[in-house]
Design a protein around this motif. Structure first.
Motif, PDB file in Angstrom:
ATOM      1  N   TYR A 149       0.842  -1.177   0.074  1.00  0.00           N
ATOM      2  CA  TYR A 149      -0.018   0.011   0.028  1.00  0.00           C
ATOM      3  C   TYR A 149       0.830   1.286  -0.014  1.00  0.00           C
ATOM      4  O   TYR A 149       0.436   2.223  -0.771  1.00  0.00           O
ATOM      5  N   LEU A 150       1.871   1.301   0.829  1.00  0.00           N
ATOM      6  CA  LEU A 150       2.917   2.620   0.774  1.00  0.00           C
ATOM      7  C   LEU A 150       3.347   2.756  -0.281  1.00  0.00           C
ATOM      8  O   LEU A 150       3.454   3.986  -0.844  1.00  0.00           O
ATOM      9  N   MET A 151       3.906   1.686  -1.082  1.00  0.00           N
ATOM     10  CA  MET A 151       4.360   1.740  -2.434  1.00  0.00           C
ATOM     11  C   MET A 151       3.592   2.369  -3.537  1.00  0.00           C
ATOM     12  O   MET A 151       3.505   3.425  -4.168  1.00  0.00           O
ATOM     13  N   LYS A 152       2.075   1.759  -3.526  1.00  0.00           N
ATOM     14  CA  LYS A 152       1.234   2.002  -4.634  1.00  0.00           C
ATOM     15  C   LYS A 152       0.634   3.413  -4.404  1.00  0.00           C
ATOM     16  O   LYS A 152       0.520   4.185  -5.221  1.00  0.00           O
ATOM     17  N   HIS A 153       0.128   3.457  -3.211  1.00  0.00           N
ATOM     18  CA  HIS A 153      -0.556   4.889  -3.019  1.00  0.00           C
ATOM     19  C   HIS A 153      -0.109   5.972  -2.295  1.00  0.00           C
ATOM     20  O   HIS A 153      -0.268   7.163  -2.349  1.00  0.00           O
ATOM     21  N   GLU A 154       1.006   5.492  -1.369  1.00  0.00           N
ATOM     22  CA  GLU A 154       1.846   6.773  -1.040  1.00  0.00           C
ATOM     23  C   GLU A 154       2.900   7.021  -1.755  1.00  0.00           C
ATOM     24  O   GLU A 154       3.855   7.941  -1.574  1.00  0.00           O
ATOM     25  N   ARG A 155       3.290   6.165  -2.868  1.00  0.00           N
ATOM     26  CA  ARG A 155       4.113   6.667  -3.795  1.00  0.00           C
ATOM     27  C   ARG A 155       5.727   6.381  -3.113  1.00  0.00           C
ATOM     28  O   ARG A 155       6.561   7.109  -3.484  1.00  0.00           O
ATOM     29  N   MET A 156       5.658   5.525  -2.139  1.00  0.00           N
ATOM     30  CA  MET A 156       7.071   5.225  -1.450  1.00  0.00           C
ATOM     31  C   MET A 156       7.838   4.373  -2.254  1.00  0.00           C
ATOM     32  O   MET A 156       7.222   3.339  -2.385  1.00  0.00           O
ATOM     33  N   PRO A 157       9.035   4.398  -2.481  1.00  0.00           N
ATOM     34  CA  PRO A 157       9.976   3.199  -3.026  1.00  0.00           C
ATOM     35  C   PRO A 157      10.153   2.254  -1.690  1.00  0.00           C
ATOM     36  O   PRO A 157      10.009   2.669  -0.702  1.00  0.00           O
ATOM     37  N   LEU A 158      10.413   1.027  -2.228  1.00  0.00           N
ATOM     38  CA  LEU A 158      10.360  -0.042  -1.096  1.00  0.00           C
ATOM     39  C   LEU A 158      11.300   0.212  -0.114  1.00  0.00           C
ATOM     40  O   LEU A 158      11.050   0.015   1.054  1.00  0.00           O
ATOM     41  N   ARG A 159      12.585   0.694  -0.399  1.00  0.00           N
ATOM     42  CA  ARG A 159      13.404   0.784   0.707  1.00  0.00           C
ATOM     43  C   ARG A 159      12.954   1.954   1.812  1.00  0.00           C
ATOM     44  O   ARG A 159      13.048   1.632   2.980  1.00  0.00           O
ATOM     45  N   LYS A 160      12.453   3.077   1.281  1.00  0.00           N
ATOM     46  CA  LYS A 160      11.871   3.846   2.160  1.00  0.00           C
ATOM     47  C   LYS A 160      10.490   3.618   2.923  1.00  0.00           C
ATOM     48  O   LYS A 160      10.417   3.908   3.950  1.00  0.00           O
ATOM     49  N   ALA A 161       9.723   2.678   2.245  1.00  0.00           N
ATOM     50  CA  ALA A 161       8.557   2.127   2.755  1.00  0.00           C
ATOM     51  C   ALA A 161       8.903   1.528   3.769  1.00  0.00           C
ATOM     52  O   ALA A 161       8.386   1.365   4.955  1.00  0.00           O
ATOM     53  N   PHE A 162      10.023   0.443   3.587  1.00  0.00           N
ATOM     54  CA  PHE A 162      10.470  -0.422   4.732  1.00  0.00           C
ATOM     55  C   PHE A 162      11.055   0.465   5.766  1.00  0.00           C
ATOM     56  O   PHE A 162      10.536  -0.077   7.004  1.00  0.00           O
ATOM     57  N   SER A 163      11.988   1.347   5.514  1.00  0.00           N
ATOM     58  CA  SER A 163      12.428   2.075   6.873  1.00  0.00           C
ATOM     59  C   SER A 163      11.414   2.570   7.543  1.00  0.00           C
ATOM     60  O   SER A 163      11.183   2.714   8.907  1.00  0.00           O
ATOM     61  N   TYR A 164      10.349   3.282   6.868  1.00  0.00           N
ATOM     62  CA  TYR A 164       9.352   3.964   7.499  1.00  0.00           C
ATOM     63  C   TYR A 164       8.388   2.997   8.365  1.00  0.00           C
ATOM     64  O   TYR A 164       8.106   3.378   9.583  1.00  0.00           O
ATOM     65  N   LEU A 165       8.051   1.911   7.774  1.00  0.00           N
ATOM     66  CA  LEU A 165       7.136   0.862   8.290  1.00  0.00           C
ATOM     67  C   LEU A 165       7.966   0.405   9.514  1.00  0.00           C
ATOM     68  O   LEU A 165       7.275   0.404  10.821  1.00  0.00           O
ATOM     69  N   ARG A 166       9.193   0.176   9.377  1.00  0.00           N
ATOM     70  CA  ARG A 166       9.881  -0.311  10.712  1.00  0.00           C
ATOM     71  C   ARG A 166      10.120   0.753  11.592  1.00  0.00           C
ATOM     72  O   ARG A 166      10.007   0.333  13.045  1.00  0.00           O
ATOM     73  N   SER A 167      10.068   1.761  11.423  1.00  0.00           N
ATOM     74  CA  SER A 167      10.346   3.032  12.521  1.00  0.00           C
ATOM     75  C   SER A 167       8.763   2.922  13.220  1.00  0.00           C
ATOM     76  O   SER A 167       8.811   3.312  14.397  1.00  0.00           O
ATOM     77  N   ARG A 168       7.812   2.521  12.453  1.00  0.00           N
ATOM     78  CA  ARG A 168       6.440   2.647  13.319  1.00  0.00           C
ATOM     79  C   ARG A 168       6.130   1.454  13.896  1.00  0.00           C
ATOM     80  O   ARG A 168       5.783   1.320  15.221  1.00  0.00           O
ATOM     81  N   ARG A 169       6.951   0.381  13.443  1.00  0.00           N
ATOM     82  CA  ARG A 169       6.521  -0.870  14.104  1.00  0.00           C
ATOM     83  C   ARG A 169       7.903  -1.874  13.774  1.00  0.00           C
ATOM     84  O   ARG A 169       8.145  -2.639  12.763  1.00  0.00           O
ATOM     85  N   PRO A 170       8.850  -1.583  14.878  1.00  0.00           N
ATOM     86  CA  PRO A 170      10.276  -2.416  14.653  1.00  0.00           C
ATOM     87  C   PRO A 170      10.256  -3.669  14.479  1.00  0.00           C
ATOM     88  O   PRO A 170      11.516  -4.141  13.981  1.00  0.00           O
ATOM     89  N   SER A 171       9.381  -4.469  14.815  1.00  0.00           N
ATOM     90  CA  SER A 171       9.174  -5.926  14.769  1.00  0.00           C
ATOM     91  C   SER A 171       8.937  -6.583  13.261  1.00  0.00           C
ATOM     92  O   SER A 171       8.942  -7.665  12.938  1.00  0.00           O
ATOM     93  N   ILE A 172       8.683  -5.534  12.581  1.00  0.00           N
ATOM     94  CA  ILE A 172       8.122  -6.183  10.898  1.00  0.00           C
ATOM     95  C   ILE A 172       9.463  -6.856  10.136  1.00  0.00           C
ATOM     96  O   ILE A 172      10.519  -6.464  10.285  1.00  0.00           O
ATOM     97  N   ARG A 173       9.194  -8.100   9.571  1.00  0.00           N
ATOM     98  CA  ARG A 173      10.292  -8.670   9.136  1.00  0.00           C
ATOM     99  C   ARG A 173       9.577  -9.564   8.212  1.00  0.00           C
ATOM    100  O   ARG A 173       9.443 -10.685   8.231  1.00  0.00           O
ATOM    101  N   PRO A 174       9.126  -9.107   6.816  1.00  0.00           N
ATOM    102  CA  PRO A 174       8.629  -9.872   5.942  1.00  0.00           C
ATOM    103  C   PRO A 174       9.528 -10.942   5.404  1.00  0.00           C
ATOM    104  O   PRO A 174      10.741 -10.717   5.391  1.00  0.00           O
ATOM    105  N   ASN A 175       9.134 -12.216   5.166  1.00  0.00           N
ATOM    106  CA  ASN A 175      10.077 -13.493   4.779  1.00  0.00           C
ATOM    107  C   ASN A 175      10.771 -12.932   3.386  1.00  0.00           C
ATOM    108  O   ASN A 175      10.258 -12.235   2.693  1.00  0.00           O
TER     109      ASN A 175
END
Length: 272
Positions: A189-215
């Motif tokens: 969702y962050l990539m498609k509708h917030e137009r975040m590149p994946l690296r930025k989206a991952f960094s942002y989401l992990r700052s909100r929830r540090p435990s995220i870790r897609p396999n």
């Protein structure tokens, strides 16, 4: 209230991982199943009381572990409990929430004003919804395994979250631990509708929830999704010697932490 029992969690992760170790610290018996430096599930036992904590990262474990080694077990236990995302809900954006299954209840959905729920775990029952208000519900019945196809669901779920946003609604996405499957869909969702590149989206989401870790399989699919959206990828899959296979390059630092931890504390580990 929806809850997941210790036995259920233990069976779920026992089927996924064979790498179990036990640590004895200050009267605590700690059972860990881990993948790289991220600890998927931790069970600890003191005074014959079993406790399960799902989905937290190396920093949390080390901070609590150091507290235990210093002889202050209550400090370590409190650190584990307070920092566990098992019962917390992360606000990704004003219209998107991310959580683990045990955090979800009809009362919470009502309190947070959730108008749509996405359940991203095949092994879970349908999410309990409030009976006094209309809440849309969609289940993505997938398992948390690298070879499972989540890519085919990314467009639909991302567009559904955006439609709910445009109607002034709010979507909550969850799986079992709020770490891999649900996080993957939030990243889409962050990539498609917030137009975040994946690296930025991952960094942002992990700052909100540090435990995220897609396999790693889901991350490969996120990279493909990013290429479709932007024509290029900002994250690469790289071979990591410690992991023995391909991992996203954003995980490389975690493997260095794992190696450091094993080198410094391996004398405290014993096979379960």
């Amino acid at each position: 209230m929806w809850f997941v029992t210790l036995a259920t969690l233990h069976d779920h992760f026992k089927n996924k991982y064979n790498n179990y170790r036990t640590i004895h610290l200050s009267g605590f018996k700690i059972l860990i199943a881990h993948f790289s430096s991220y600890i998927d599930i931790l069970f600890y036992k003191k005074n014959n009381i079993n406790t399960a904590v799902v989905g937290f990262d190396e920093d949390v474990f080390l901070s609590s572990g150091h507290a235990l080694r210093r002889g202050f077990p209550e400090t370590g236990e409190r650190a584990i409990r307070e920092k566990s995302p098992l019962t917390s809900v992360c606000e990704v954006t004003e219209c998107l929430l991310l959580s683990a299954a045990p955090a979800v209840s009809p009362g919470l959905l009502r309190e947070l004003g959730v108008s749509c729920v996405v359940n991203a775990a095949s092994e879970l029952p349908d999410t309990p919804l409030p009976q006094d208000r209309q809440v849309a519900y969609f289940k993505v019945g997938v398992e948390d395994r690298p070879n499972v196809d989540l890519l085919s669901h990314m467009d639909f779920v991302a567009d559904m979250i955006e439609e709910v946003r445009c109607a002034d609604g709010k979507t909550l996405v969850h799986c079992v631990a709020g770490v891999s499957r649900s996080a993957t869909l939030c990243l889409a969702y962050l990539m498609k509708h917030e137009r975040m590149p994946l690296r930025k989206a991952f960094s942002y989401l992990r700052s909100r929830r540090p435990s995220i870790r897609p396999n790693s399989g889901f991350f490969s699919q996120l990279i493909e999704f990013e290429r479709r959206l932007f024509g290029a990828a900002t994250v690469s899959m790289v071979h990591n010697q410690a992991a023995g296979n391909l991992i996203p390059d954003v995980y490389e630092a975690e493997y260095q932490n794992m190696l450091w931890y094993q080198q410094h504390y391996k004398h405290k580990f014993g096979r379960h």
